[in-house]
Design an enzyme around this catalytic site. Structure first.
Site, PDB file in Angstrom:
ATOM      1  N   ASP A 254     -15.371  14.107  61.576  1.00  0.00           N
ATOM      2  CA  ASP A 254     -15.477  14.835  62.839  1.00  0.00           C
ATOM      3  C   ASP A 254     -15.146  13.944  64.043  1.00  0.00           C
ATOM      4  OD1 ASP A 254     -16.546  17.233  64.334  1.00  0.00           O
ATOM      5  OD2 ASP A 254     -17.961  15.724  65.073  1.00  0.00           O
ATOM      6  N   GLU A 295     -10.452  15.333  62.120  1.00  0.00           N
ATOM      7  CA  GLU A 295     -10.308  16.183  63.298  1.00  0.00           C
ATOM      8  C   GLU A 295      -9.883  15.283  64.448  1.00  0.00           C
ATOM      9  OE1 GLU A 295     -12.830  19.173  66.190  1.00  0.00           O
ATOM     10  OE2 GLU A 295     -13.662  17.262  65.594  1.00  0.00           O
TER      11      GLU A 295
END
Ligand SMILES: [Ca+2]
Ligand SMILES: [Ca+2]
Length: 544
Positions: A254, A295
């Site tokens: 993330d 990401e």
């Protein structure tokens, strides 16, 4: 770039954390022990991750114990459904213990399962049952920050001499000149983020003359780790190994461009963040057969390099596809161009759990299934590793009347039972607005459904190596018609997509009389001659 990043921040802030819990519950102290690598065989095909993934929000998938909240045993009970669809990989949004008890990105224990989801034993069983079906599992891992309620942050907050105080980012005075997506990211230690509504306009402010601040890229409830301290990264690497040793097949990392900040002006995608991402990627890749995807919204191509993360989400392609199926013909060339210059190991999607990537496809296309099917074909026939967002394959709509990300993180619609088969109890969030008409049971029973469209495209990808790992060449854009070749070994496929509300001729000499149509089969009823593409449609031929 800035637009997307800004939207990401607002998403996390506005909806991701609401409603905040009143106060941190008593938590055990953090486990800081080192974890050595102990790989064990996965029992998966070596190219398992080149199939198709489904992104799953466990809280919204299937409740097994009647508390209205999805859980790991519920997900296990749906693995046969996923296998029937043709899924070979799962990405689970965070399953680690969280303060938010919703999206899961406010982690309170990096080595424990979210209490609502079950136990470590449930997680181990999920891995076994998924592997038995040829399905790999990756989970979200949050490196940049913890929850404000994480026991280590709480200890460091209360004791400036705490041995792990330096694991977070502090400043005695309020640092000047900072602006991350329009907000000031330093928070006064005397402030309780639990009082924050989650709205940017209500962000807590320090009283004049305040001393002692901590740093939080995504808000006061998620303090950043100090990743300039090598001990913090070492601990994260041990956390990754904790899960990999159990047989996990990889991670979705993330927000990695935010790992390290250099200064008030240089906080996004610093070289050091890429270097640390590479260390995470290498630790995961030291285990055979694992897959990592990052990401990295601003520079996904750079992060998909093997020198950084190996794969990253192809942000931008989803926008081009949705624009094209909404009738914006100039976007067709953007789709065609995308993989001419980008690595094919990038991860593709139409939508995900963040509203900055768009609403549920059903809502974006107001239920127009011809355009919906063309959008699906657009990314499933292109290069890239596709990630289907749960429910996309049955036309799951958003939840009505919620702000921010709420509408796109609702319960899955399974059947005609109470609460659409998601739970016997009132779900944690209302069912999708079209739960009565669009659910897995009805979709599986209708051969013309979205479900069977996705299923047949995934089967085609499994049968045709050229669609999974093949080249992407001879791209041609002819008004609203996009066509290209996919080649692997001796196999050559021609793919054509018509983004028009009227039939169009495919003007390519390569599609000679000997070309065999592979998809769709059987050919839908149409009076059009071979070589004419119906409105909003895709076709695939084998040329040799
Ligand atoms: Ca449950
Ligand atoms: Ca950071």
């Amino acid at each position: 770039m800035q637009h997307r990043a800004c939207a990401l921040a607002l998403t996390l802030l506005a909806a991701g954390c609401a409603p905040l819990q009143p106060a941190p519950e008593a938590l055990p102290s953090a486990d800081l022990s080192p974890v050595p690598a102990q790989p064990k065989p996965q029992g998966l095909a070596t190219d398992w991750h080149q199939g198709a993934f489904m992104e799953i929000f466990v809280r919204g998938y299937q409740d097994s114990d009647g508390d209205g909240v999805g859980d790991l045993p519920g997900l296990i009970s749906r693995l046969d459904y996923l296998k029937e669809l043709g899924i070979t990989g799962l990405w689970l949004m965070p399953v680690t213990a969280s303060q938010d008890h919703d999206h899961g990105y406010a982690t309170t224990d990096f080595r424990a399962i979210e209490r609502d989801y079950g136990t470590l034993a449930d997680f181990d069983r999920l891995l076994q049952e998924a592997h038995k079906r040829g399905i790999g599992v990756i989970v979200d891992y949050v490196v940049n920050h913890s929850s404000y309620a994480h026991p280590l942050f709480q200890a460091a907050l209360k004791d400036p001499k705490h041995p792990q105080r330096d694991w977070f980012v502090w400043s005695e005075d309020a640092p000047q000149g900072w602006d991350i997506w329009g907000k000031y990211p330093w928070y006064w230690v005397g402030q309780q983020p639990w009082t924050w509504t989650g709205e940017v306009k209500d962000m807590p402010l320090a009283p004049p003359g305040s001393k002692d601040f901590y740093f939080g890229t995504f808000g006061p409830h998620m303090p950043d780790f100090n990743l300039k301290n090598p001990a913090v990264l070492d601990w994260h690497l041990s956390n990754l190994r904790f899960w990999l040793n159990r047989g996990l097949d990889g991670f979705r990392l993330d927000a990695v461009p935010h790992l390290v900040e250099t200064s008030a002006k240089e906080w996004n995608d610093q070289p050091e963040s890429r270097r640390l991402t590479k260390r995470l990627f290498d630790t995961i890749s030291a285990y055979p057969g694992r897959y990592t995807v990052c990401e990295a919204t601003a520079e996904p191509q750079a992060y998909s390099s093997p020198d950084v993360c190996g794969s990253a989400f192809a942000f931008g392609l989803e926008r081009a596809i949705l624009d094209a199926v909404k009738g914006k013909t100039e976007a067709v060339a953007d789709i065609g161009r995308f993989f001419q210059t980008r690595p094919h190991r990038m991860a593709t999607m139409l939508a995900n759990h963040d509203i900055f990537a768009g609403a549920r496809i059903w809502d974006q296309l107001t239920g127009d299934e011809a355009r919906y099917k063309l959008a699906a074909a657009s990314y499933l026939l292109q290069p890239g590793i596709p990630f289907i967002y749960y429910g996309e394959e049955v036309g799951l709509a958003g939840v009505a009347g919620l702000p921010g990300d709420g509408p796109i993180r609702g319960p899955m619609s399974w059947d005609t039972g109470a609460h659409a088969g998601f739970s016997v109890a009132k779900p944690f969030r209302a069912n999708a607005s079209n739960a009565a008409s669009h659910h897995a049971q009805a979709q599986q029973a209708d051969p013309n459904s979205l479900f069977h469209h996705y299923r047949s495209l995934l089967a085609l990808r499994q049968q045709q190596r050229a669609l999974r790992g093949g080249s992407y060449e001879a791209v041609q854009v002819d008004g609203p018609v996009l066509s290209f070749m996919r080649r692997s070994g001796g196999e050559t496929l021609l793919v054509a997509l018509n983004y028009s509300s009227t039939p169009r001729e495919l003007r390519r000499t390569e599609r000679s009389a000997g070309a065999k149509r592979l998809w769709p089969t059987p050919t839908p009823a149409s009076n059009l001659p071979e070589g004419m593409l119906p409105a909003w449609s895709a076709q695939v031929w084998r040329l040799n």
